[in-house]
Scaffold this motif. Sequence first.
Motif, mmCIF file in Angstrom:
data_model
loop_
_atom_site.group_PDB
_atom_site.id
_atom_site.type_symbol
_atom_site.label_atom_id
_atom_site.label_comp_id
_atom_site.label_asym_id
_atom_site.label_seq_id
_atom_site.Cartn_x
_atom_site.Cartn_y
_atom_site.Cartn_z
ATOM 1 N N THR A 191 0.816 -1.207 0.000
ATOM 2 C CA THR A 191 0.000 0.000 0.000
ATOM 3 C C THR A 191 0.854 1.265 0.000
ATOM 4 O O THR A 191 2.012 1.247 0.416
ATOM 5 N N VAL A 192 0.279 2.348 -0.467
ATOM 6 C CA VAL A 192 0.924 3.649 -0.472
ATOM 7 C C VAL A 192 0.364 4.526 0.648
ATOM 8 O O VAL A 192 1.072 5.307 1.253
ATOM 9 N N ARG A 193 -0.930 4.386 0.921
ATOM 10 C CA ARG A 193 -1.615 5.165 1.954
ATOM 11 C C ARG A 193 -2.294 4.219 2.929
ATOM 12 O O ARG A 193 -2.773 3.157 2.546
ATOM 13 N N ILE A 194 -2.345 4.659 4.170
ATOM 14 C CA ILE A 194 -3.033 3.925 5.230
ATOM 15 C C ILE A 194 -4.112 4.845 5.778
ATOM 16 O O ILE A 194 -3.854 6.020 6.038
ATOM 17 N N ARG A 195 -5.292 4.313 5.940
ATOM 18 C CA ARG A 195 -6.398 5.081 6.517
ATOM 19 C C ARG A 195 -6.722 4.514 7.895
ATOM 20 O O ARG A 195 -6.863 3.312 8.047
ATOM 21 N N CYS A 196 -6.846 5.410 8.850
ATOM 22 C CA CYS A 196 -7.191 5.018 10.215
ATOM 23 C C CYS A 196 -8.537 5.642 10.565
ATOM 24 O O CYS A 196 -8.815 6.781 10.189
ATOM 25 N N ARG A 197 -9.333 4.895 11.289
ATOM 26 C CA ARG A 197 -10.629 5.398 11.742
ATOM 27 C C ARG A 197 -10.841 4.894 13.163
ATOM 28 O O ARG A 197 -10.601 3.727 13.453
ATOM 29 N N ILE A 198 -11.281 5.797 14.033
ATOM 30 C CA ILE A 198 -11.639 5.407 15.397
ATOM 31 C C ILE A 198 -13.074 5.835 15.642
ATOM 32 O O ILE A 198 -13.513 6.889 15.185
ATOM 33 N N HIS A 199 -13.783 4.978 16.309
ATOM 34 C CA HIS A 199 -15.197 5.220 16.596
ATOM 35 C C HIS A 199 -15.415 4.852 18.067
ATOM 36 O O HIS A 199 -15.120 3.733 18.485
#
Length: 154
Positions: free
Chosen positions: A78-86
């Motif tokens: 991958t080139v980009r990593i997406r993080c999400r917190i809920h």
Amino acid sequence: MASSYPPAQLSLTAPSAAPAEEARQEGFELPAHTASVARARARLRSKLQHWGFPEELGHTAQLVISEFVTNAVLHTDTVRIRCRIHLDSERLRIEVSDEGAQNCAPQPRSATLDEVNGRGLQLVGALAQRWGVSAHGTRCGRVVWAELGMTGAL
């Protein structure tokens, strides 16, 4: 050798949503570089402090996001990593997604005593209420997620 840890749960559904006034969420993107592990940890720590999240559980959350981002950086293309917190009244959900072309899910492995790596997903499995891997659907990559229980924490 068979592992005593359960395999990652493949889940294509989202957890039940809390009422909008109770749920808080944050998302951010980072480049797929080793320096992004510390940046993801710092972003998570800052947001959880802002939300009044208990510090001890915050350390656990930082360990989880560190493991997931590290694995995305080291084991995907991958080139980009997406993080999400809920965060809602019952749980903190941490998600890290990559754009890798691989069609495999991360799996806990049994590290030997002299190996310094290979125990991260075992730790996640021991600390999280649930964790698993969700496919992106038609896109490449995956979302690795973990849920930490909030009962009595807030």
